[in-house]
Design an enzyme around this catalytic site. Structure first.
Site, PDB file in Angstrom:
ATOM      1  N   LYS A 150     -43.380  -6.849 -85.450  1.00 23.23           N
ATOM      2  CA  LYS A 150     -42.088  -7.510 -85.540  1.00 23.23           C
ATOM      3  C   LYS A 150     -41.040  -6.492 -85.991  1.00 23.23           C
ATOM      4  O   LYS A 150     -41.258  -5.745 -86.937  1.00 23.23           O
ATOM      5  CB  LYS A 150     -42.177  -8.670 -86.536  1.00 23.23           C
ATOM      6  CG  LYS A 150     -40.975  -9.594 -86.541  1.00 23.23           C
ATOM      7  CD  LYS A 150     -41.259 -10.810 -87.414  1.00 23.23           C
ATOM      8  CE  LYS A 150     -40.103 -11.793 -87.413  1.00 23.23           C
ATOM      9  NZ  LYS A 150     -40.395 -12.988 -88.224  1.00 23.23           N
TER      10      LYS A 150
ATOM     11  N   GLU B 119     -45.472 -29.100 -91.299  1.00 25.81           N
ATOM     12  CA  GLU B 119     -44.735 -30.087 -92.087  1.00 25.81           C
ATOM     13  C   GLU B 119     -45.548 -31.350 -92.348  1.00 25.81           C
ATOM     14  O   GLU B 119     -45.399 -31.972 -93.412  1.00 25.81           O
ATOM     15  CB  GLU B 119     -43.425 -30.443 -91.374  1.00 25.81           C
ATOM     16  CG  GLU B 119     -42.413 -29.315 -91.334  1.00 25.81           C
ATOM     17  CD  GLU B 119     -42.629 -28.347 -90.188  1.00 25.81           C
ATOM     18  OE1 GLU B 119     -41.890 -27.344 -90.115  1.00 25.81           O
ATOM     19  OE2 GLU B 119     -43.546 -28.581 -89.362  1.00 25.81           O
TER      20      GLU B 119
ATOM     21  N   ARG C  84     -40.784 -33.876 -87.834  1.00 17.69           N
ATOM     22  CA  ARG C  84     -42.133 -33.646 -87.325  1.00 17.69           C
ATOM     23  C   ARG C  84     -43.189 -34.318 -88.197  1.00 17.69           C
ATOM     24  O   ARG C  84     -44.348 -34.436 -87.786  1.00 17.69           O
ATOM     25  CB  ARG C  84     -42.396 -32.132 -87.260  1.00 17.69           C
ATOM     26  CG  ARG C  84     -41.506 -31.426 -86.256  1.00 17.69           C
ATOM     27  CD  ARG C  84     -41.279 -29.953 -86.617  1.00 17.69           C
ATOM     28  NE  ARG C  84     -42.485 -29.156 -86.572  1.00 17.69           N
ATOM     29  CZ  ARG C  84     -42.838 -28.377 -85.553  1.00 17.69           C
ATOM     30  NH1 ARG C  84     -42.077 -28.322 -84.481  1.00 17.69           N
ATOM     31  NH2 ARG C  84     -43.923 -27.654 -85.591  1.00 17.69           N
TER      32      ARG C  84
END
Length: 636
Positions: A283, A369, A397
């Site tokens: 990344k 979540e 969610r």
């Protein structure tokens, strides 16, 4: 503008296919320069895109997009994809009003077969596309690129479990840029990835299965297990094999000498069923400030390309997120039962502030979540005080868990809901439009909305004291107004609003940070001879019934204002007034809410202009109700 002669020749993936493989490394360097320069102007997600430059090129080079469906999980890693798919000329409009979305978007390009800004949807969506292809008897490829933590979400494994039980051909690229499941250890690992993806090995594997089928079941099972675990030990794929995927990896996601032959083997394979290609990437690769940053420049403001220094906010006031983190940490110094929970967003929610002081009481559960909410519920059953700190749209969610695991059991989980209301550059996928509605409908719930940062502190203080039921408090993205913050001892009486100013004719009943706009509107109305009462409702549930009914009986017009959808605060107030016969007495009532559309990204102020919730809209609404079109009073 960077010097990019090779990239300048690429308008779409068809142009890309004209290049020699030896030219792809140069193209990657130029694409990375273009990405860095563009995001330095627009701000946005940078680190994830830098990490998939070579992978993006390889996929478009080998596959026939858009006929072959390429689905990017989350979508924030798709900036290089946008540059290569006929959108380079607009790349510096990213996240701006009328510009390109910061995520994938179906209406934006035929090269975006699925829109995404929340994570972990790619495998499910891609499997749906693959099944549709099979039903239509087509032969195109479907590729999902998932990574950047998205594999921590249960939905990804639900999709893999389903895909593994089917024979639909699907290619999943695991973009592993953080914690590698099986780190690459040199040339042998690369060789095995190529070998195990090739026709020779797949054919030999099939041959072994045919031979094994001639033997008794016990021997056949052991032979299959031996082959599976040999590959698992060699390349780390046992988990994915168990889920029914043909695992290929690991490969270096920045090395075209590995990417091209492996992806070509997978593309051309006759294997029926899903593949998982495990690519290791870095990344932020190729930009030293990103590589050396803790978050790899995941999300950035505008920045200086040479130094990497980001443009700092000119606001002298703290963000709501910082106020939350600081206040919760102060409470935790006194109360050892306070726990902070977040779903892969510690810095975005202020939980990182809490974590520095109380690492053992901080839990980042990843992009999960549903688990976060039920985990918090479990803590609450044992007498702890969990603060589930989640963006409004991310909490969507986990709605079943909020209902089933928290509300029905009346557990004192505290929901700190960041990014309430319209959020600006991230657009409709991150706009907190629905939480008032979806929480205030639930029995046992207390739902609060802060009008400024001082009220946020009071609501946090109040939430700490609520031990008999669940509660939630919402607050927006961005900076506060610079008001003085109260001590952590100052609480709010449950269900009690506050009067900001008093008038005789109009009552503006505001929930949340539109309160300041109400004050501006009231000043404009005063110049027209109309006096206005302003009430900060504070609570969507329970309502301050006494004050609302009194105001309805003593004013000619009552208007509710909220940063939420229909079915929220205004609907609850309307029901209260109707049930008490107030409308029978002639009260003029209106409810100002977010409109029944998804509002595209822009500055928050312009988005609220589109929503019709700025001061000018509030005063206009009052005048529409208070006067007829010819200016003659229609209300006594």
């Amino acid at each position: 503008m960077p010097h990019t002669p090779l990239l300048d020749k690429i308008k779409n993936p068809q142009d890309l296919k004209k290049l020699q493989i030896s030219e792809l490394k140069t193209l990657a360097d130029e694409l990375r320069l273009e990405l860095i320069d563009a995001v330095s102007v627009t701000g946005g997600h940078l680190g994830a895109g830098l990490g998939v430059v070579e992978l993006t090129i390889a996929l478009h080079y080998l596959f026939d997009t858009p006929k072959d469906r390429l689905v990017w999980d989350v979508g924030h890693q798709a900036y290089p994809h946008k540059i290569l798919t006929e959108r380079r000329d607009r790349i510096r409009t990213l996240r701006k009003g009328g510009g390109l979305s910061g995520f994938t978007k179906r209406s934006e390009s035929i090269y975006d077969p699925f829109g995404a800004a929340h994570s972990s949807t790619s495998i499910s969506a891609s499997l749906g596309m693959a099944v549709a292809r099979d039903l239509d008897d087509r032969n195109n490829n479907v590729i999902a690129v998932i990574g950047d933590g998205a594999m921590s979400a249960g939905m990804a494994y639900e999709a893999m479990n389903n895909a593994g039980s089917m024979k639909s051909r699907l290619i999943v690229i695991l973009n592993d840029n953080d914690m590698s499941i099986a780190p690459p250890v040199g040339a042998m690992r690369s060789y095995l990835a190529k070998l195990l993806s090739g026709k020779t090995y797949i054919g030999f594997r099939g041959f072994l299965k045919k031979i094994a089928s001639l033997f008794p079941r016990s021997i056949k099972t052991r032979a299959a297990r031996f082959e599976e675990y040999f590959r698992g030990l060699a390349v780390g794929g046992t988990l994915f094999d168990e889920l029914g995927f043909y695992y290929v990896g690991t490969i270096n996601g920045h090395d075209f000498d590995q990417l091209i032959p492996v992806l070509k083997n997978v593309r051309d394979s006759s294997h029926k069923g899903p593949f998982l290609v495990h690519a290791i990437t870095q990344k932020g690769k190729g930009y030293k400030p990103a590589e050396s940053s803790d978050d790899k420049y995941h999300g950035v403001n505008k920045f200086d390309v040479i130094t990497g220094a980001q443009v700092k906010s000119t606001a002298n006031t703290p963000t709501y997120t910082k106020v939350y983190g600081d206040t919760l940490a102060k409470h935790a110094e006194i109360d050892s039962k306070i726990i902070a929970i977040t779903g892969a967003m510690p810095s975005g929610t202020g939980v990182d502030i809490f974590s520095k002081k109380f690492p053992k009481r901080t839990f980042d559960v990843g992009i999960a979540e549903q688990h976060a909410v039920t985990f918090a519920a479990g803590l609450a059953t044992e007498g702890y005080k969990p603060f589930a700190t989640i963006y409004s749209t991310f909490l969507q969610r986990a709605y079943d868990q909020v209902v089933h695991d928290v509300a029905i059991q009346n557990l004192p989980v505290r929901f700190a809901i960041d990014r309430a209301g319209l959020v600006g550059a991230d657009g409709p996928t991150h706009a907190g439009s629905f939480d008032i509605t979806y929480l205030a409908t639930l029995p046992n719930f207390i739902v609060m909305a802060a009008s400024d940062e001082a009220e946020l502190v009071r609501m946090i203080n109040t939430a700490v004291t609520i031990n008999d039921r669940p509660c939630a408090f919402r607050y927006p993205r961005g900076n506060g107004y610079g008001v003085e913050l109260p001590s952590i001892k100052e609480t709010i009486e449950i269900g009690k609003a506050r009067i900001i100013q008093e008038g005789k004719q109009i009552c503006l009943l505001s929930l949340g940070t539109r309160l300041e706009e109400c004050k501006i509107a009231a000043s404009e109305l005063k110049n027209k001879g109309i006096t206005t009462t302003i009430i900060d409702a504070r609570f969507a549930k329970p309502l301050d019934k006494e004050l609302i009914l009194k105001s309805a009986n003593t004013h000619e017009v009552l208007i509710t204002i909220e940063e939420g959808s229909i079915g929220g605060f205004g609907s609850h107030v309307a029901n209260l007034l109707a049930e008490n016969g107030i409308f029978d007495k002639g009260l003029k009532f209106r409810s100002m809410i977010l409109p029944d559309v998804f509002i595209d990204q822009d500055t928050p102020e312009k988005m609220y202009d589109v929503a019709g919730l700025n001061a000018k809209h509030i005063s206009q609404k009052v005048l529409e109700v208070f006067f007829s079109k010819d200016g003659i009073r229609v209300i006594k």
